[in-house]
Design a protein around this motif. Structure first.
Motif, PDB file in Angstrom:
ATOM      1  N   PRO A  52       0.800  -1.227   0.000  1.00 37.79           N
ATOM      2  CA  PRO A  52       0.000   0.000   0.000  1.00 37.79           C
ATOM      3  C   PRO A  52       0.832   1.276   0.000  1.00 37.79           C
ATOM      4  O   PRO A  52       0.288   2.362  -0.125  1.00 37.79           O
ATOM      5  CB  PRO A  52      -0.805  -0.118   1.289  1.00 37.79           C
ATOM      6  CG  PRO A  52       0.088  -0.893   2.206  1.00 37.79           C
ATOM      7  CD  PRO A  52       0.795  -1.885   1.328  1.00 37.79           C
ATOM      8  N   GLY A  53       2.151   1.157   0.200  1.00 35.39           N
ATOM      9  CA  GLY A  53       3.017   2.319   0.032  1.00 35.39           C
ATOM     10  C   GLY A  53       3.345   2.459  -1.445  1.00 35.39           C
ATOM     11  O   GLY A  53       2.509   2.255  -2.293  1.00 35.39           O
ATOM     12  N   GLY A  54       4.574   2.753  -1.748  1.00 36.60           N
ATOM     13  CA  GLY A  54       4.979   2.814  -3.145  1.00 36.60           C
ATOM     14  C   GLY A  54       4.341   3.962  -3.904  1.00 36.60           C
ATOM     15  O   GLY A  54       3.585   4.750  -3.355  1.00 36.60           O
ATOM     16  N   ARG A  75      10.334   4.264  -7.991  1.00 36.32           N
ATOM     17  CA  ARG A  75      10.970   4.235  -6.673  1.00 36.32           C
ATOM     18  C   ARG A  75      11.815   5.478  -6.386  1.00 36.32           C
ATOM     19  O   ARG A  75      12.319   5.624  -5.270  1.00 36.32           O
ATOM     20  CB  ARG A  75      11.822   2.971  -6.533  1.00 36.32           C
ATOM     21  CG  ARG A  75      10.954   1.717  -6.403  1.00 36.32           C
ATOM     22  CD  ARG A  75      11.755   0.446  -6.315  1.00 36.32           C
ATOM     23  NE  ARG A  75      10.872  -0.698  -6.084  1.00 36.32           N
ATOM     24  CZ  ARG A  75      11.237  -1.976  -6.193  1.00 36.32           C
ATOM     25  NH1 ARG A  75      12.492  -2.266  -6.512  1.00 36.32           N
ATOM     26  NH2 ARG A  75      10.378  -2.939  -5.977  1.00 36.32           N
ATOM     27  N   PHE A  76      11.970   6.347  -7.367  1.00 31.42           N
ATOM     28  CA  PHE A  76      12.668   7.606  -7.103  1.00 31.42           C
ATOM     29  C   PHE A  76      11.652   8.608  -6.570  1.00 31.42           C
ATOM     30  O   PHE A  76      10.696   8.958  -7.267  1.00 31.42           O
ATOM     31  CB  PHE A  76      13.325   8.143  -8.370  1.00 31.42           C
ATOM     32  CG  PHE A  76      14.001   9.468  -8.171  1.00 31.42           C
ATOM     33  CD1 PHE A  76      15.096   9.578  -7.330  1.00 31.42           C
ATOM     34  CD2 PHE A  76      13.526  10.606  -8.794  1.00 31.42           C
ATOM     35  CE1 PHE A  76      15.717  10.800  -7.122  1.00 31.42           C
ATOM     36  CE2 PHE A  76      14.143  11.838  -8.592  1.00 31.42           C
ATOM     37  CZ  PHE A  76      15.243  11.933  -7.758  1.00 31.42           C
ATOM     38  N   PRO A  77      11.827   9.095  -5.326  1.00 33.79           N
ATOM     39  CA  PRO A  77      10.793   9.913  -4.685  1.00 33.79           C
ATOM     40  C   PRO A  77      10.422  11.180  -5.445  1.00 33.79           C
ATOM     41  O   PRO A  77       9.285  11.642  -5.366  1.00 33.79           O
ATOM     42  CB  PRO A  77      11.406  10.250  -3.320  1.00 33.79           C
ATOM     43  CG  PRO A  77      12.425   9.193  -3.082  1.00 33.79           C
ATOM     44  CD  PRO A  77      12.956   8.827  -4.430  1.00 33.79           C
ATOM     45  N   GLY A  78      11.359  11.746  -6.185  1.00 36.36           N
ATOM     46  CA  GLY A  78      11.078  13.008  -6.859  1.00 36.36           C
ATOM     47  C   GLY A  78      10.521  12.875  -8.256  1.00 36.36           C
ATOM     48  O   GLY A  78      10.259  13.883  -8.916  1.00 36.36           O
TER      49      GLY A  78
END
Length: 242
Positions: free
Chosen positions: A169-171, A200-203
């Protein structure tokens, strides 16, 4: 929902969602991923839009057909759990897009008949024929609306289908990838790794090209090995106006 690797939000009348789902199934076979096939309605997503002014003439009927088929999927999940949804969607997609060319391509569901598609998919997946009664039961729309809203909460509103939610549920959830051709076994894994790396790269927010080839599908008259005509799309739809 523990152990789910991917949530795939689909509308069964979207040819690009269907093509992306075929790619995901190639990866799923090789990596043994658990995919949760979830519901998103283009008709509900575009409820605020004037179809006559904004879309080609076949779109309203096509998107409405998708909503009706999603009602059947919602009933299946309510009574049988999520496990049969992937097989039901696969049966719908094969009947809708993997047959003869259809005028307009995107109108494939209405061309083949929504009830016939639902009945055929239910039969092929061993599900009760009376589940097709849900086609005309709007009481399921609240469930579909909630799941559509869930998808848009993850991505923002200027998107179409499919939406892929990686490592739920994250991602991160992304609209697409929108692909017009089906990659081979090795290419499928390479594409998967690249898309997952972006997610997977937060930005990371967007990497976009609005020019699309018509999908390499029999419904569009595009045979394997050939590229379809390029068209300019907006927000997941071939809008006539923004």
């Amino acid at each position: 929902m523990a152990g789910t690797d991917l949530r795939f939000y689909f509308d069964p009348v979207c040819p690009f969602a269907w093509m992306t789902s075929k790619w995901v199934r190639i990866v799923q076979r090789q990596r043994d991923y658990d995919v949760d096939w979830r519901l998103i309605s283009l008709r509900l997503l575009n409820a605020h839009i004037d179809y006559d002014a904004q879309f080609p003439p076949e779109y309203e009927a096509g998107h409405t057909a998708g909503l009706r088929l999603l009602r059947v999927a919602a009933r299946i999940r309510h009574e049988r759990g999520r496990e049969p949804i992937g097989a039901f969607y696969q049966a719908l997609g094969e009947q809708t897009f993997e047959r003869e060319p259809v005028p307009g391509g995107v109108a494939a569901a209405t061309h083949h008949g929504v009830h016939d598609l639902a009945a055929g998919a239910l039969s092929r997946t061993g599900l009760p024929a009376d589940y097709a009664d849900a086609l005309d039961d709007p009481s399921w729309d609240a469930v579909i609306q909630a799941e559509t809203d869930e998808a848009l909460t993850l991505t923002g509103k200027d998107v179409g289908t499919p939406i892929l939610h990686f490592d739920p549920p994250g991602g991160t959830a992304l609209f697409g990838p929108v692909i017009s051709r089906l990659p081979g076994e090795r290419e499928a894994l390479e594409l998967w790794e690249h898309v997952v790396a972006l997610s997977r790269f937060p930005g990371f927010a967007e990497l976009k090209r609005s020019l699309r080839e018509r999908p390499q599908l029999p419904a569009f008259g595009v045979p394997p090995g050939e590229a379809g005509l390029q068209e300019d799309w907006h927000g997941g739809s071939r809008r006539q106006r923004r």
